[in-house]
Design a protein around this motif. Structure first.
Motif, PDB file in Angstrom:
ATOM      1  N   UNK A 238     -28.237  65.290  68.828  1.00  0.00           N
ATOM      2  CA  UNK A 238     -28.655  64.802  70.140  1.00  0.00           C
ATOM      3  C   UNK A 238     -29.604  63.636  69.979  1.00  0.00           C
ATOM      4  N   UNK A 239     -29.639  62.804  71.000  1.00  0.00           N
ATOM      5  CA  UNK A 239     -30.568  61.682  71.010  1.00  0.00           C
ATOM      6  C   UNK A 239     -31.898  62.157  71.578  1.00  0.00           C
ATOM      7  N   UNK A 240     -33.014  61.799  70.954  1.00  0.00           N
ATOM      8  CA  UNK A 240     -34.305  62.314  71.430  1.00  0.00           C
ATOM      9  C   UNK A 240     -35.003  61.385  72.421  1.00  0.00           C
ATOM     10  N   UNK A 241     -35.975  61.927  73.136  1.00  0.00           N
ATOM     11  CA  UNK A 241     -36.948  61.120  73.863  1.00  0.00           C
ATOM     12  C   UNK A 241     -38.025  60.715  72.868  1.00  0.00           C
ATOM     13  N   UNK A 242     -38.485  59.509  73.010  1.00  0.00           N
ATOM     14  CA  UNK A 242     -39.470  58.983  72.070  1.00  0.00           C
ATOM     15  C   UNK A 242     -40.788  58.776  72.789  1.00  0.00           C
ATOM     16  N   UNK A 243     -41.887  59.172  72.137  1.00  0.00           N
ATOM     17  CA  UNK A 243     -43.201  58.921  72.714  1.00  0.00           C
ATOM     18  C   UNK A 243     -44.150  58.479  71.598  1.00  0.00           C
ATOM     19  N   UNK A 244     -45.417  58.381  71.889  1.00  0.00           N
ATOM     20  CA  UNK A 244     -46.332  57.726  70.958  1.00  0.00           C
ATOM     21  C   UNK A 244     -47.713  58.334  71.079  1.00  0.00           C
ATOM     22  N   UNK A 245     -48.323  58.597  69.936  1.00  0.00           N
ATOM     23  CA  UNK A 245     -49.701  59.083  69.930  1.00  0.00           C
ATOM     24  C   UNK A 245     -50.636  57.917  69.669  1.00  0.00           C
ATOM     25  N   UNK A 246     -51.465  57.607  70.671  1.00  0.00           N
ATOM     26  CA  UNK A 246     -52.248  56.379  70.578  1.00  0.00           C
ATOM     27  C   UNK A 246     -53.260  56.395  69.439  1.00  0.00           C
ATOM     28  N   UNK A 247     -53.914  57.538  69.196  1.00  0.00           N
ATOM     29  CA  UNK A 247     -55.037  57.530  68.256  1.00  0.00           C
ATOM     30  C   UNK A 247     -54.582  57.580  66.815  1.00  0.00           C
ATOM     31  N   UNK A 248     -53.448  58.236  66.603  1.00  0.00           N
ATOM     32  CA  UNK A 248     -52.915  58.258  65.240  1.00  0.00           C
ATOM     33  C   UNK A 248     -51.928  57.121  65.004  1.00  0.00           C
ATOM     34  N   UNK A 249     -51.687  56.342  66.041  1.00  0.00           N
ATOM     35  CA  UNK A 249     -50.705  55.254  65.945  1.00  0.00           C
ATOM     36  C   UNK A 249     -49.392  55.794  65.398  1.00  0.00           C
ATOM     37  N   UNK A 250     -48.936  56.876  66.010  1.00  0.00           N
ATOM     38  CA  UNK A 250     -47.813  57.600  65.448  1.00  0.00           C
ATOM     39  C   UNK A 250     -46.689  57.706  66.471  1.00  0.00           C
ATOM     40  N   UNK A 251     -45.502  57.376  66.044  1.00  0.00           N
ATOM     41  CA  UNK A 251     -44.335  57.598  66.880  1.00  0.00           C
ATOM     42  C   UNK A 251     -43.992  59.090  66.835  1.00  0.00           C
ATOM     43  N   UNK A 252     -43.725  59.664  67.986  1.00  0.00           N
ATOM     44  CA  UNK A 252     -43.372  61.078  68.060  1.00  0.00           C
ATOM     45  C   UNK A 252     -42.114  61.247  68.902  1.00  0.00           C
TER      46      UNK A 252
END
Length: 531
Positions: A238-252
Motif C-alpha cells: 500500500x501507499x502510505x501517508x507521509x508526515x514530518x517530525x519538525x524537531x527531529x527533522x525526520x520524515x515519518x
RNA sequence: GGGCCGGUAGCUCAGUUGGCAGAGCAGCGGACUUUUAAUCCGCGGGUCGCAGGUUCGAUUCCUGCCCGGCUCACCA
C-alpha cells in the motif's frame, strides 16, 4: 442539503452558512439575516426564556433514573407508585390536546412517553413554557410520577419540567429521518440523532471489537500498542501517508500495518500478541475502502497458517455468536453461515474454476498476461505475475465468495513476509478469508529466515525503485530482529470495518465508520461581492 | 477518469408534454383532558444546484459547469 448556492443571500440562508462564517469570516454567530425562519423563532424563544430568568443551558442536571432504568424498574414493580422520578432526554414528539399533552423524550438508553397536564403543571407553565417556549429537539428534564395510560404505555406524569439545553435548529423529518447521503455523513450527529438504526449499528460495531478482545484475551494473547508514526513503513502492499517530525527533522509515515512491529515482539519473547488500531493507506475510497480503517492483527508463536485458519474460524464464529446470538446471519438478502469449518480451496483451483485459467501453465508474467488478454481481461503491462493472479482473484473469484471461505497458497512475489510452502518455488503458506464477496482477513506462516527475508526486502526495494508505489522499503532493523531468532509463527490481519459491514448488514464501509473520509467542502468559496 | 441516475420548502418527496410552484412532517395562530406519524381550522415559508442558450415566456428544452449516489477503471 445538496444545494450549492452561489448568490450571497441564498448562500447565507443555507445550512452551511455557519461553517462558512466560522471558517472564512471568523464570525462565530451568523447575523439574524442568515437564519432560517425556524431558527429565528427559536432564538426569539431563547431570548424570552432568558428574559424570564430561565437559563437555557444550565450547568447541572437532576436525574434519578435513566429511561431504561425507570422502564425496567416500573415493569418489575420495584418502583413505588408515588415515587418521584427525575428523567432527562431530548423532546422528540409532542402531542398537545388542550389541557392535556403527551410527548416522548429520549436519552441514550431509550425513549419514554411523558404526560403533561395543565392542572398538574400549572396553567402558566403549561401554556407558555411547555406549549410555546419548548421545541422539538430541546433537551429537557422532567420530574414526575410513573403511571400507565389507557393504552397500556408506561408513562411519566410530569409535575415539573426543566430546560437543559435549547436546540436552535429544527430536527430532520420525524418519520422519515434523514436520508440525504451527503448530509448523513458530513453531519453524522444529525444522522445519529434522526436515525435510531444508525445508532444501533455502531453499538453492534462496539460489540464486535469487545468480543474480539474477549476471545483473544481469554486465549492468552497480550494486547499491545505499536507506533502509528513509523520511520519505515511495511507489512502490506500500500501507499502510505507521509508526515514530518519538525524537531527531529525526520520524515515519518503513518503505518499501513502493524506487522513488522508485532513480530519484533515475538522475537522479544511474547508468544501471543495482538493489536487493534487504525491503519492508513493513501489510496482510493470505495464501497470497501476508507483511507483510515481499523485492523486487528495477531501473531502466535509455534503455529502455522493451518493453526491460524482453525483459530480464525473459532474466533469469528465466537464473535458472530456473541454479537448476533447465532452463527447464521442475513447480509443484503444472503443467508451467511459462519459455522466452522469453512471450505479451504487452493487459490489456483478457485481461479481455474472461476475463470478457466490455470496460472500454473503460465510460469511468467508475460505469458499469463497474454492468456488474460486473450480472454478480454484488462492486464496491465507493468503488473507482476503475482499481481495478475491477484487481479484474476478479485475479478472472478472474490465476488462469488459469499459464504465464509478460505483461499490458500498464494504467489510468493505478492507475499514478501510469508514463508515458502515446502516443495514449491513461488508459493507461500498464506490464506485469505472471504465473506460476503469481500476479503475479510489475510494470514500466513510467518517468514522467520532473516536471510530469505532480506532477499525479499531487496526485491521489494527494487520494485519500489522501479515505480511500484505499493512496494515497501527495506527495514534493516527488522532483519536485525529476525537475526536473533523469531520462533516459527502464524500471523493474522482482519479488517474490522468490513466485519462490521457484514454483521450490520451494510454494503458500504461508510455506514460503519462514524466519520468517514469525505471530500473537503472547499467548493463553497466565499461569494465574491456583487459587481 | 468513463457510464448511468439524481439535486424542487428546515426534512421526506410529488409535479410542470414550456404558461403565477405542490403535499406530508416541521414552524406560526386557534380548538381539543388518554394521545402515540394524534386530529380539526387557518397562516407563513422556494432564485426548482449554478451559468449561458433557444423562446413572447425556462423550474421544465439544449449546452457547459458544480455537487452527490451507483457502477466500471484504479486501488487491498
Amino acid at each position: 442539503m445538496p444545494t450549492r448556492p452561489t448568490s450571497a443571500w441564498r448562500f447565507l440562508s443555507n445550512q452551511r452558512s455557519f461553517y462558512f462564517h466560522s471558517r472564512y469570516l471568523m464570525t462565530p454567530s451568523p447575523s439574524d439575516q442568515t437564519l432560517l425562519d425556524q431558527e429565528q423563532v427559536r432564538r426569539e424563544k431563547l431570548a424570552r426564556l432568558r428574559a424570564a430568568g430561565i437559563d437555557p443551558y444550565p450547568p447541572r442536571v437532576q436525574r434519578t433514573h435513566t429511561i431504561a432504568q425507570v422502564l425496567h424498574q416500573y415493569q418489575a414493580g420495584t418502583l413505588d407508585d408515588d415515587a418521584t422520578v427525575a428523567l432527562t432526554g431530548r423532546l422528540i414528539a409532542r402531542r398537545v390536546m388542550g389541557k392535556l399533552s403527551f410527548g416522548h423524550i429520549e436519552d441514550g438508553t431509550g425513549r419514554i412517553q411523558i404526560m403533561v397536564r395543565r392542572d398538574v403543571l400549572g396553567p402558566e407553565r403549561y401554556n407558555q413554557f411547555f406549549k410555546k417556549d419548548l421545541d422539538l429537539g430541546d433537551i429537557i428534564g422532567v420530574q414526575g410520577t410513573m403511571t400507565v395510560t389507557k393504552t397500556g404505555e408506561i408513562t411519566c406524569l410530569v409535575h415539573d419540567i426543566t430546560l437543559l439545553a435549547k436546540a436552535l435548529k429544527p430536527l430532520p423529518d420525524k418519520w422519515h429521518g434523514l436520508s440525504d447521503p451527503e448530509l448523513r455523513q458530513r453531519q453524522r450527529y444529525l444522522d445519529l440523532l434522526a436515525n435510531p438504526q444508525v445508532r444501533e449499528r455502531f453499538r453492534v460495531r462496539a460489540r464486535i471489537v469487545r468480543a474480539l478482545r474477549d476471545y483473544l484475551d481469554s486465549e492468552g494473547f497480550l494486547e499491545v500498542e505499536t507506533p502509528i508514526l513509523q520511520p519505515i513503513y511495511g507489512g502490506a502492499a500500500a501507499e502510505p501517508f507521509i508526515t514530518y517530525h519538525n524537531y527531529l527533522h525526520q520524515r515519518l509515515y503513518l503505518r499501513i500495518s502493524f506487522e513488522l512491529y508485532l513480530k519484533r515482539l515475538l522475537v522479544g519473547g511474547y508468544d501471543k500478541v495482538y493489536e487493534i488500531g487504525r491503519d492508513f493507506r493513501n489510496e482510493g475510497i470505495s464501497r470497501k475502502h476508507n483511507p483510515e480503517f481499523t485492523q486487528l492483527e495477531f501473531y502466535e508463536a509455534y503455529t502455522d497458517y493451518v493453526g491460524v485458519m482453525n483459530r480464525t474460524e473459532e474466533m469469528v464464529a465466537y464473535v458472530v455468536k456473541e454479537v448476533t446470538g447465532g452463527y447464521t446471519i442475513t447480509w443484503q438478502g444472503h443467508e451467511i453461515d459462519f459455522t466452522p469449518p469453512w471450505p479451504r480451496i487452493p487459490l489456483r483451483q478457485a481461479i481455474l474454476e472461476a475463470s478457466g485459467i490455470d496460472y500454473d501453465q503460465y510460469p511468467d508474467a508475460e505469458s499469463l498476461r497474454q492468456a488474460m488478454r486473450a480472454r478480454g481481461i484488462d492486464a496491465p503491462s507493468d503488473a507482476s505475475r503475482g499481481k495478475l493472479i491477484d487481479k484474476l482473484l478479485s475479478h472472478f473469484v472474490e465476488p462469488t465468495l459469499i459464504q465464509p471461505t478460505f483461499l490458500i497458497d498464494y504467489p510468493l512475489d505478492i507475499s514478501p513476509l510469508a514463508k515458502r510452502k515446502p516443495g514449491t518455488k513461488d508459493v507461500v503458506e498464506r490464506f485469505e478469508g472471504f465473506v460476503a464477496g469481500m476479503e475479510l482477513c489475510n494470514a500466513f506462516t510467518e517468514l522467520n529466515d532473516p536471510l530469505d527475508q532480506l532477499e525479499r526486502f531487496l526485491e521489494q526495494g527494487r520494485a519500489l525503485e522501479a515505480g511500484d508505489k505499493e512496494a515497501t522499503p527495506v527495514d534493516m532493523d527488522y532483519i536485525n530482529a529476525l537475526s536473533y531468532g523469531m520462533p516459527p509463527a502464524g500471523g493474522f490481519g482482519m479488517g474490522i470495518d468490513r466485519f462490521a459491514m457484514i454483521l450490520a448488514d451494510q454494503d458500504n464501509i461508510r455506514e460503519v465508520i462514524l466519520f468517514p473520509h469525505l471530500r473537503p467542502e472547499t467548493r463553497d468559496e466565499p461569494p465574491t461581492s456583487p459587481s
